[in-house]
Scaffold this motif. Structure first.
Motif, PDB file in Angstrom:
ATOM      1  N   ALA A   1       0.862  -0.902  -0.207  1.00  0.00           N
ATOM      2  CA  ALA A   1      -0.280  -0.162  -0.339  1.00  0.00           C
ATOM      3  C   ALA A   1       0.867   0.960   0.190  1.00  0.00           C
ATOM      4  N   GLY A   2       0.417   2.345  -1.168  1.00  0.00           N
ATOM      5  CA  GLY A   2       1.410   3.223  -1.026  1.00  0.00           C
ATOM      6  C   GLY A   2       2.753   3.420  -1.093  1.00  0.00           C
ATOM      7  N   HIS A   3       3.294   2.302  -2.245  1.00  0.00           N
ATOM      8  CA  HIS A   3       4.952   1.671  -2.569  1.00  0.00           C
ATOM      9  C   HIS A   3       4.184   1.839  -4.405  1.00  0.00           C
ATOM     10  N   SER A   4       3.900   1.391  -5.005  1.00  0.00           N
ATOM     11  CA  SER A   4       3.510   1.467  -6.716  1.00  0.00           C
ATOM     12  C   SER A   4       4.910   0.660  -6.791  1.00  0.00           C
ATOM     13  N   ASP A   5       6.015   1.518  -6.364  1.00  0.00           N
ATOM     14  CA  ASP A   5       7.449   0.847  -7.132  1.00  0.00           C
ATOM     15  C   ASP A   5       8.012  -1.223  -6.674  1.00  0.00           C
ATOM     16  N   LEU A   6       7.168  -0.945  -5.463  1.00  0.00           N
ATOM     17  CA  LEU A   6       7.310  -2.116  -4.631  1.00  0.00           C
ATOM     18  C   LEU A   6       6.324  -3.163  -5.087  1.00  0.00           C
ATOM     19  N   SER A   7       5.784  -2.929  -5.409  1.00  0.00           N
ATOM     20  CA  SER A   7       3.992  -3.908  -6.313  1.00  0.00           C
ATOM     21  C   SER A   7       4.787  -4.313  -6.860  1.00  0.00           C
TER      22      SER A   7
ATOM     23  N   SER B   1      11.325 -13.404  -5.080  1.00  0.00           N
ATOM     24  CA  SER B   1      12.306 -12.596  -4.404  1.00  0.00           C
ATOM     25  C   SER B   1      11.387 -10.941  -5.243  1.00  0.00           C
ATOM     26  N   ILE B   2      11.075  -9.656  -4.240  1.00  0.00           N
ATOM     27  CA  ILE B   2      10.671  -8.486  -4.594  1.00  0.00           C
ATOM     28  C   ILE B   2      11.820  -7.322  -4.425  1.00  0.00           C
ATOM     29  N   PRO B   3      11.080  -6.630  -4.920  1.00  0.00           N
ATOM     30  CA  PRO B   3      12.429  -5.701  -5.429  1.00  0.00           C
ATOM     31  C   PRO B   3      12.404  -5.316  -3.319  1.00  0.00           C
ATOM     32  N   LEU B   4      14.035  -4.688  -3.292  1.00  0.00           N
ATOM     33  CA  LEU B   4      14.477  -4.706  -1.499  1.00  0.00           C
ATOM     34  C   LEU B   4      14.567  -5.520  -1.189  1.00  0.00           C
TER      35      LEU B   4
ATOM     36  N   ASP C   1       5.275 -11.797   6.735  1.00  0.00           N
ATOM     37  CA  ASP C   1       7.000 -12.070   6.870  1.00  0.00           C
ATOM     38  C   ASP C   1       7.361 -11.290   5.633  1.00  0.00           C
ATOM     39  N   ILE C   2       6.591 -10.678   4.430  1.00  0.00           N
ATOM     40  CA  ILE C   2       7.048  -9.835   3.923  1.00  0.00           C
ATOM     41  C   ILE C   2       7.029  -7.824   4.358  1.00  0.00           C
ATOM     42  N   GLU C   3       6.223  -8.311   5.313  1.00  0.00           N
ATOM     43  CA  GLU C   3       6.404  -6.102   5.522  1.00  0.00           C
ATOM     44  C   GLU C   3       7.434  -6.703   6.911  1.00  0.00           C
ATOM     45  N   LYS C   4       7.819  -7.418   8.090  1.00  0.00           N
ATOM     46  CA  LYS C   4       8.372  -7.641   8.787  1.00  0.00           C
ATOM     47  C   LYS C   4       9.660  -7.418   7.571  1.00  0.00           C
ATOM     48  N   SER C   5      10.064  -8.219   6.789  1.00  0.00           N
ATOM     49  CA  SER C   5      11.544  -7.651   5.945  1.00  0.00           C
ATOM     50  C   SER C   5      11.234  -6.633   5.674  1.00  0.00           C
ATOM     51  N   LEU C   6      10.602  -6.181   5.018  1.00  0.00           N
ATOM     52  CA  LEU C   6      10.291  -4.792   4.342  1.00  0.00           C
ATOM     53  C   LEU C   6      10.438  -3.564   5.720  1.00  0.00           C
TER      54      LEU C   6
END
Length: 205
Positions: free
Chosen positions: A55-61, A73-76, A93-98
């Protein structure tokens, strides 16, 4: 006449006593009975296509496949274990990593398509004795699939199972009554199609 009136009074008195006894029995209303089964959930497998929305980060979606090693694998963030997790578990898990790069990330994971290698198979997941993908054969039914996976575990909520089927490019979910089927109710023995996924939830004790 007095005798009839007396009998009526006696009957009314007995009815009142019975009603009071029933009210004081302590039986809870049916609506308060505990729900014994959980809602079935899908667990991600290698080859699935996942949509990751931050949410709020189209560059990471992004939309990514689950690799043969069960990772994405996703950006970052690279090499996140995905196989065997529910979409909500993977999202956390992705939230924790991001969170090392983004403040309070809000992630949603959606399974956009199942592993294409299952297109000629029927996949049984959850509370089966031997959950697995079964090669589809013409005329295969739910009972055939259950036999192939060894039936249900003692913890299975068979009558809350779901059949996921892709029709015209869209996934449809149907409730199936596997418990009734194994008890001999053959009207629940639905025909299967290649690519079907049977999800068997666990009872809540």
């Amino acid at each position: 006449m007095r005798k009839i009136t007396k009998i009526v009074h006696l009957l009314l008195g007995a009815l009142l006593v019975g009603t009071l006894a029933a009210c004081s029995s302590g039986l809870p209303p049916l609506s308060s009975a505990p729900v014994a089964e959980t809602t079935p959930v899908y667990r991600i497998a290698a080859g699935d296509q996942l949509q990751i929305y931050v949410a709020g980060h189209s560059d990471l979606s992004t939309t990514v496949p689950v690799g043969p090693d069960g990772r994405i694998s996703i950006p970052l963030v690279q090499g996140i274990d995905a196989e065997g997790k529910t979409p909500s578990q993977l999202a956390k898990d992705i939230e924790k990593s991001l969170s090392h790069y983004v403040r309070n990330p809000d992630v949603t994971v959606i399974v956009r398509s199942f592993n294409s290698s299952f297109s000629n198979e029927v996949r049984v997941i959850g509370q089966a004795v031997k959950p697995q993908a079964i090669p589809y054969s013409k005329g295969m039914t739910l009972l055939d699939a259950l036999t192939a996976v060894g039936g249900l575990t003692p913890y299975a909520a068979g009558n809350r199972a779901e059949l996921i089927r892709r029709i015209d490019g869209k996934e449809k979910v149907y409730q199936v009554y596997l418990g009734s089927l194994l008890n001999g109710d053959m009207k629940d023995n639905a025909p299967l199609r290649p690519g079907d996924v049977i999800v068997i939830p666990q009872k809540l004790f």
